[in-house]
Design a protein around this motif. Structure first.
Motif, short mmCIF file in Angstrom:
data_model
loop_
_atom_site.label_atom_id
_atom_site.label_comp_id
_atom_site.label_asym_id
_atom_site.label_seq_id
_atom_site.Cartn_x
_atom_site.Cartn_y
_atom_site.Cartn_z
N MET A 1 0.83 -1.21 0.00
CA MET A 1 0.00 0.00 0.00
C MET A 1 0.86 1.26 0.00
O MET A 1 2.02 1.23 0.39
N THR A 2 0.27 2.37 -0.44
CA THR A 2 0.92 3.67 -0.34
C THR A 2 0.75 4.14 1.09
O THR A 2 -0.36 4.44 1.53
N LEU A 3 1.85 4.16 1.82
CA LEU A 3 1.82 4.51 3.24
C LEU A 3 2.24 5.96 3.45
O LEU A 3 3.05 6.49 2.69
N GLU A 4 1.69 6.55 4.50
CA GLU A 4 2.04 7.92 4.87
C GLU A 4 3.54 7.98 5.17
O GLU A 4 4.07 7.13 5.89
N PRO A 5 4.27 8.99 4.62
CA PRO A 5 5.70 9.10 4.92
C PRO A 5 5.93 9.19 6.43
O PRO A 5 5.19 9.83 7.14
N GLY A 6 6.93 8.54 6.90
CA GLY A 6 7.21 8.52 8.34
C GLY A 6 6.48 7.38 9.02
O GLY A 6 7.06 6.67 9.84
N ALA A 7 5.21 7.18 8.70
CA ALA A 7 4.41 6.10 9.30
C ALA A 7 4.92 4.73 8.87
O ALA A 7 4.68 3.74 9.56
N CYS A 8 5.61 4.68 7.76
CA CYS A 8 6.17 3.41 7.27
C CYS A 8 6.97 2.71 8.36
O CYS A 8 6.90 1.50 8.52
N ARG A 9 7.72 3.50 9.13
CA ARG A 9 8.60 2.92 10.14
C ARG A 9 7.83 2.18 11.21
O ARG A 9 8.15 1.05 11.54
N TRP A 10 6.81 2.82 11.79
CA TRP A 10 6.10 2.11 12.86
C TRP A 10 5.21 1.02 12.31
O TRP A 10 5.02 -0.01 12.95
N ILE A 11 4.73 1.16 11.09
CA ILE A 11 3.95 0.09 10.47
C ILE A 11 4.83 -1.14 10.24
O ILE A 11 4.46 -2.26 10.57
N HIS A 12 6.02 -0.93 9.69
CA HIS A 12 6.93 -2.06 9.45
C HIS A 12 7.35 -2.74 10.75
O HIS A 12 7.45 -3.96 10.81
N HIS A 13 7.59 -1.96 11.79
CA HIS A 13 7.96 -2.56 13.08
C HIS A 13 6.80 -3.37 13.66
O HIS A 13 7.02 -4.44 14.23
N ALA A 14 5.59 -2.88 13.52
CA ALA A 14 4.42 -3.62 14.02
C ALA A 14 4.24 -4.93 13.26
O ALA A 14 3.99 -5.97 13.86
N ILE A 15 4.38 -4.88 11.96
CA ILE A 15 4.22 -6.08 11.14
C ILE A 15 5.30 -7.11 11.47
O ILE A 15 5.03 -8.31 11.51
N ALA A 16 6.51 -6.63 11.73
CA ALA A 16 7.61 -7.54 12.06
C ALA A 16 7.33 -8.30 13.36
O ALA A 16 7.83 -9.41 13.55
N GLY A 17 6.54 -7.71 14.26
CA GLY A 17 6.12 -8.40 15.47
C GLY A 17 7.21 -8.68 16.48
O GLY A 17 7.16 -9.67 17.20
N SER A 18 8.19 -7.80 16.59
CA SER A 18 9.26 -7.99 17.56
C SER A 18 8.71 -8.03 18.97
O SER A 18 7.75 -7.35 19.31
N SER A 19 9.33 -8.83 19.82
CA SER A 19 8.90 -8.90 21.22
C SER A 19 9.41 -7.70 22.02
O SER A 19 8.93 -7.44 23.12
N GLU A 20 10.36 -6.97 21.48
CA GLU A 20 10.90 -5.76 22.13
C GLU A 20 10.41 -4.53 21.39
O GLU A 20 10.42 -4.50 20.16
N PRO A 21 10.03 -3.48 22.10
CA PRO A 21 9.62 -2.25 21.40
C PRO A 21 10.81 -1.56 20.75
O PRO A 21 11.93 -1.64 21.24
N HIS A 22 10.53 -0.91 19.65
CA HIS A 22 11.53 -0.09 18.97
C HIS A 22 11.71 1.18 19.77
O HIS A 22 10.73 1.81 20.17
N LEU A 23 12.94 1.60 20.00
CA LEU A 23 13.19 2.82 20.76
C LEU A 23 14.16 3.70 20.00
O LEU A 23 15.24 3.26 19.61
N GLU A 24 13.75 4.94 19.77
CA GLU A 24 14.67 5.91 19.14
C GLU A 24 14.47 7.27 19.76
O GLU A 24 13.45 7.61 20.27
#
Length: 173
Positions: free
Chosen positions: A150-173
């Protein structure tokens, strides 16, 4: 062009520019304020994600937005999801914190914002996806493979990709 070198995206609402989004754009204006924002990666029992389509750009993202004075991040996440998608959600976890200073939103009028995004995980409690017809024009459940195309909102791609990846640890930046 990759998401990391995207220039400004001018967003239109009924043929009137309302904002430009800059993501890792060397020509972006300097932000004048950091804005707390929340988004929710809502999944259904089939592993699909709830996404909304923005009225101003036509791009897709998780439901969410800026916090209001006097509410907690979780209250804002539940409110924004209900407003934009018609879904009542329960927050269950954290996808991550995203504070990239190279993500800048420039409204036509007002302060130039650097979003500080808290992206939560959530589950649907009730409702059916529907747009609010104010900020969103569509809402629905999508398989992870569909989301990636899908055409994703710029910037939102990052949190969408992290959610889809399903990591057990939260992304922190």
């Amino acid at each position: 062009m990759t998401e990391m070198d995207a220039g400004p995206e001018f967003v239109w609402d009924d043929q009137v520019a309302v904002r430009s989004v800059h993501f890792h754009d060397p020509d972006a204006p300097a932000a004048t304020i950091v804005t707390p924002s929340v988004f929710v990666a809502v999944q259904d029992g089939q592993g699909r994600f709830l996404l909304v389509q923005r009225r101003d750009s036509g791009s897709w993202e998780f439901p969410g937005g800026r916090m209001d004075v006097g509410e907690t991040a979780i209250e804002a996440a539940v409110r924004e999801t209900a407003e934009e998608s018609g879904m009542r959600v329960r927050i269950t976890g954290l996808v991550g914190l995203f504070s990239d200073p190279a993500f800048v939103i420039q409204p036509v009028a007002g302060e130039i914002r650097q979003p500080f995004v808290v992206c939560f995980q959530g589950v649907a409690e009730w409702g059916s996806p529907r747009p609010d017809e104010i900020e969103t024009t569509d809402a629905g459940w999508f398989e992870p493979a569909q989301v990636e195309a899908m055409t994703l909102e710029p910037g939102a791609c990052r949190w969408i990709h992290h959610a889809i990846a399903g990591s057990s640890e939260p992304h922190l930046e």
